[in-house]
Design a protein around this motif. Structure first.
Motif, short mmCIF file in Angstrom:
data_model
loop_
_atom_site.label_atom_id
_atom_site.label_comp_id
_atom_site.label_asym_id
_atom_site.label_seq_id
_atom_site.Cartn_x
_atom_site.Cartn_y
_atom_site.Cartn_z
N VAL A 334 0.84 -1.20 0.00
CA VAL A 334 0.00 0.00 0.00
C VAL A 334 0.87 1.25 0.00
O VAL A 334 0.74 2.12 -0.86
CB VAL A 334 -0.94 0.00 1.23
N THR A 335 1.78 1.34 0.94
CA THR A 335 2.58 2.56 1.08
C THR A 335 3.60 2.72 -0.05
O THR A 335 3.98 3.84 -0.38
CB THR A 335 3.31 2.57 2.42
N GLU A 336 4.04 1.61 -0.64
CA GLU A 336 5.05 1.69 -1.70
C GLU A 336 4.46 1.55 -3.10
O GLU A 336 5.20 1.40 -4.07
CB GLU A 336 6.11 0.62 -1.48
N ALA A 337 3.13 1.58 -3.23
CA ALA A 337 2.52 1.62 -4.55
C ALA A 337 2.96 2.90 -5.25
O ALA A 337 2.83 4.00 -4.70
CB ALA A 337 1.00 1.56 -4.43
N ALA A 338 3.48 2.77 -6.47
CA ALA A 338 4.13 3.92 -7.13
C ALA A 338 3.32 4.38 -8.35
O ALA A 338 2.68 3.58 -9.03
CB ALA A 338 5.55 3.55 -7.56
N ASN A 339 3.38 5.67 -8.60
CA ASN A 339 2.75 6.23 -9.80
C ASN A 339 3.74 6.22 -10.96
O ASN A 339 4.84 5.66 -10.86
CB ASN A 339 2.23 7.64 -9.53
N GLU A 340 3.36 6.84 -12.07
CA GLU A 340 4.22 6.83 -13.25
C GLU A 340 5.53 7.56 -13.02
O GLU A 340 6.52 7.31 -13.70
CB GLU A 340 3.47 7.46 -14.43
N GLY A 341 5.56 8.47 -12.08
CA GLY A 341 6.78 9.20 -11.75
C GLY A 341 7.63 8.50 -10.72
O GLY A 341 8.57 9.09 -10.19
N ASP A 342 7.28 7.23 -10.40
CA ASP A 342 8.02 6.41 -9.43
C ASP A 342 7.97 7.03 -8.03
O ASP A 342 8.90 6.87 -7.24
CB ASP A 342 9.47 6.21 -9.88
N GLU A 343 6.87 7.69 -7.73
CA GLU A 343 6.66 8.28 -6.41
C GLU A 343 5.77 7.35 -5.59
O GLU A 343 4.73 6.90 -6.08
CB GLU A 343 6.00 9.66 -6.54
N ASP A 344 6.17 7.05 -4.36
CA ASP A 344 5.40 6.15 -3.50
C ASP A 344 4.15 6.84 -2.96
O ASP A 344 4.13 8.06 -2.75
CB ASP A 344 6.25 5.66 -2.33
N PHE A 345 3.12 6.01 -2.70
CA PHE A 345 1.88 6.54 -2.13
C PHE A 345 2.16 7.08 -0.72
O PHE A 345 1.72 8.18 -0.37
CB PHE A 345 0.82 5.44 -2.09
N VAL A 373 -5.34 4.50 -3.53
CA VAL A 373 -4.09 3.82 -3.90
C VAL A 373 -4.16 3.31 -5.33
O VAL A 373 -3.22 3.49 -6.12
CB VAL A 373 -3.79 2.66 -2.93
N SER A 374 -5.28 2.67 -5.68
CA SER A 374 -5.43 2.13 -7.04
C SER A 374 -5.38 3.24 -8.08
O SER A 374 -4.78 3.09 -9.15
CB SER A 374 -6.74 1.36 -7.14
N CYS A 377 -1.64 4.52 -8.42
CA CYS A 377 -0.71 3.65 -9.18
C CYS A 377 -1.32 3.13 -10.48
O CYS A 377 -0.74 2.24 -11.12
CB CYS A 377 -0.24 2.48 -8.32
N ASN A 378 -2.50 3.67 -10.84
CA ASN A 378 -3.18 3.27 -12.07
C ASN A 378 -3.49 1.77 -12.09
O ASN A 378 -3.46 1.12 -13.14
CB ASN A 378 -2.34 3.65 -13.30
N GLY A 379 -3.78 1.22 -10.92
CA GLY A 379 -4.16 -0.18 -10.82
C GLY A 379 -3.02 -1.16 -10.95
O GLY A 379 -3.26 -2.37 -10.99
N LYS A 380 -1.79 -0.66 -11.01
CA LYS A 380 -0.63 -1.54 -11.19
C LYS A 380 0.05 -1.79 -9.85
O LYS A 380 0.96 -1.06 -9.44
CB LYS A 380 0.36 -0.92 -12.19
N PHE A 381 -0.44 -2.82 -9.15
CA PHE A 381 0.15 -3.18 -7.87
C PHE A 381 1.33 -4.13 -8.11
O PHE A 381 1.15 -5.22 -8.64
CB PHE A 381 -0.89 -3.87 -6.98
N HIS A 382 2.52 -3.71 -7.74
CA HIS A 382 3.71 -4.54 -7.93
C HIS A 382 4.00 -5.43 -6.73
O HIS A 382 4.91 -6.26 -6.77
CB HIS A 382 4.92 -3.65 -8.22
#
Length: 393
Positions: A334-345, A373-374, A377-382
Motif C-alpha cells: 500500500v505505502t510503496e505503490a508507485a505512480n508513473e513518476g516512481d513516487e510512492d503513495f 491507492v489504485s 498507481c493506475n491499478g498496477k500493484f507490484h
C-alpha cells in the motif's frame, strides 16, 4: 505438383534448352534449324522424365541417411534419364530426319548428355527435399515443444488457481465482532498467490487480536510460508501471554523451517475494549498509524523481522486508545505503490485518505484508501497490498 508448379518447371526447362542453344551459337557462330529444335526437345523430354522420376523416388530415399539416399536416387534417376534421352533422340530424328533409317540410334554421347542433364535437375530437387524434410522435422519438434509447454502452462495455472483458492480459505471469512470496535480488512494480491497475511482473532469477550504480516518474496514460495505463518499464529495466539511472547514463539518456529534469505515482517496487537488499550509488538513491519482527531501518530516502536535471528528479543508495548480513534495497519504494497513518476503513495497519503472518509466508518475508510491507492498507481500493484482498519466507538 500443382498446376502452376508444372508450367513453371516447363519454363525452366525451356530456359535451360535455350541456354544450351546459346552455348552452341557462341562456339559455332551460326545455327541451323536442327541446332535449335534438337536441344529444346532433348531438354524438355529428359528433364520431365528426370523430374517425375525424382518425385516418384522420394518415398524410397527420403527416409535414408546420407550417402545411401544419394545412391538410391541415382539408381532411379540414371536409368530414367537414359530412357528419356532415348525417347528424345527418337522424337528429334522423327521431327528433323523423317527419312532417316537409323531412327532408333542412341550413341554414348547422348547417354552422357542424359546423365549430365539429370544431375543438373536432380541435385536441386534433392537439396530442396532434404531442406524441407529438416524443416518439417524441426517444425514437428517445435510443435511438440509448444504443445508440451501449453500442457505445462495449463498445469501451472491449475496449480496456481488451486493454491489461490486454498490461500483465500486461510484468511478470515468473518471478522469477529466486539462491542465498541469496528474492523474492516482488505487483501489485494499482486499475483495469483501472495505473501500477505492478515487475521482478526476473538480472544475474549472484550478482546481481539489483530495480525498483519508480509512474507518476503512472491509466488508459491511466499504463499507456502504465509500458510505456515497462519498456522503458527492461530496456534500460539490463544495461549500467548502477550504480543511479545507470541512473536518470540513464532520467530523460533520460523527460524527452524524458513529457507535462508526468507523472513517475515509482522504486527500483532491485542485490543482490550474495556481498558481501551492496544498491546502490541511490531516485528519489522510498517509502523501502524493512529488517527486521533486531526492528528496522526506513528507507532514506530518494535523489534526485528521474524525468521532470521532465533534469539531476537520481542517485547510488549502499549498504546492507550480513545473514543473516535482509528488504527490503520498496512503492508508495504500500500505505502510503496508507485505512480508513473516512481513516487510512492506513502503513509501520509494513507492517513489523508482515512481522514477524508472518517465519517464513513471502518468499511468506508478501507474502501477510500484502496480507491485512492489504485487511482494513484493506475491499478498496477507490484506487491501484495493488505489493509486493516479499526475504529473505536
Amino acid at each position: 505438383m500443382g498446376y502452376f508448379d508444372f508450367w513453371r518447371f516447363q519454363l525452366t526447362l525451356l530456359a535451360i534448352g535455350l541456354a544450351v542453344v546459346g552455348i552452341f551459337w557462341l562456339f559455332q557462330g551460326h545455327l541451323a534449324f536442327q541446332d535449335i529444335v534438337g536441344p529444346l526437345i532433348f531438354t524438355i523430354i529428359v528433364g520431365n522424365c528426370t523430374y517425375f522420376s525424382a518425385l516418384a523416388a522420394v518415398p524410397v530415399y527420403a527416409g535414408r541417411s546420407f550417402p545411401w539416399d544419394v545412391f538410391l536416387l541415382l539408381a532411379i534417376l540414371i536409368p530414367a534419364s537414359i530412357v528419356g534421352g532415348y525417347l528424345a533422340s527418337i522424337v528429334t530424328r522423327f521431327v528433323l530426319q523423317r527419312g532417316d533409317e537409323n531412327l532408333l540410334r542412341f550413341s554414348s554421347p547422348d547417354i552422357l548428355k542424359c546423365i549430365f542433364l539429370s544431375l543438373v535437375i536432380a541435385i536441386p530437387i534433392y537439396l530442396s527435399r532434404k531442406s524441407r524434410a529438416r524443416l518439417e522435422m524441426r517444425n514437428r519438434e517445435l510443435e511438440g515443444q509448444v504443445t508440451l509447454g501449453r500442457i505445462e502452462l495449463k498445469t501451472q495455472e491449475a496449480e496456481l488457481q488451486a493454491a489461490s483458492e486454498i490461500q483465500t480459505q486461510l484468511l478470515p471469512r468473518e471478522i469477529p465482532r466486539v462491542k465498541g470496535l469496528e474492523v474492516a480488512c482488505a487483501w489485494q494480491p499482486a499475483h495469483s498467490v501472495g505473501g500477505d497475511y492478515f487475521d482478526v482473532l476473538a480472544l475474549a469477550s472484550a478482546q481481539i487480536g489483530i495480525c498483519l504480516a508480509d512474507v518476503s518474496g512472491k509466488g508459491m514460495t511466499a504463499a507456502l510460508l504465509m500458510a505456515n505463518l497462519q498456522a503458527l499464529v492461530r496456534t500460539f495466539a490463544p495461549g500467548a501471554e502477550g504480543p511479545g511472547a507470541l512473536c518470540r514463539k513464532v520467530n523460533q518456529a520460523l527460524c527452524g523451517s524458513v529457507l535462508p534469505g526468507k523472513f517475515v515482517t509482522l504486527f500483532y496487537g491485542v485490543i482490550n475494549i474495556e481498558t481501551r488499550t492496544l498491546r502490541f509488538e511490531n516485528a519489522g513491519h510498517c509502523p501502524p498509524i493512529v488517527l486521533r482527531g486531526d492528528s496522526t501518530t506513528l507507532l514506530t516502536e518494535g523489534g526485528t523481522v521474524l525468521g532470521i535471528f532465533p534469539h531476537a528479543l520481542y517485547e510488549e508495548r502499549s498504546f492507550p486508545l480513545q473514543s473516535g480513534d482509528c488504527l490503520l495497519l498496512t503492508t508495504d504494497g500500500v505505502t510503496e505503490a508507485a505512480n508513473e513518476g516512481d513516487e510512492d503513495f506513502g503513509a501520509e497519503r494513507v492517513a489523508a485518505s482515512a481522514l477524508a472518509a472518517r465519517s464513513l466508518g471502518a468499511n468506508g475508510i478501507r474502501t477510500r484508501i484502496l480507491e485512492d491507492v489504485s487511482r494513484f498507481c493506475n491499478g498496477k500493484f507490484h506487491d501484495d497490498a493488505s489493509l486493516i482498519v479499526v475504529t473505536v466507538d
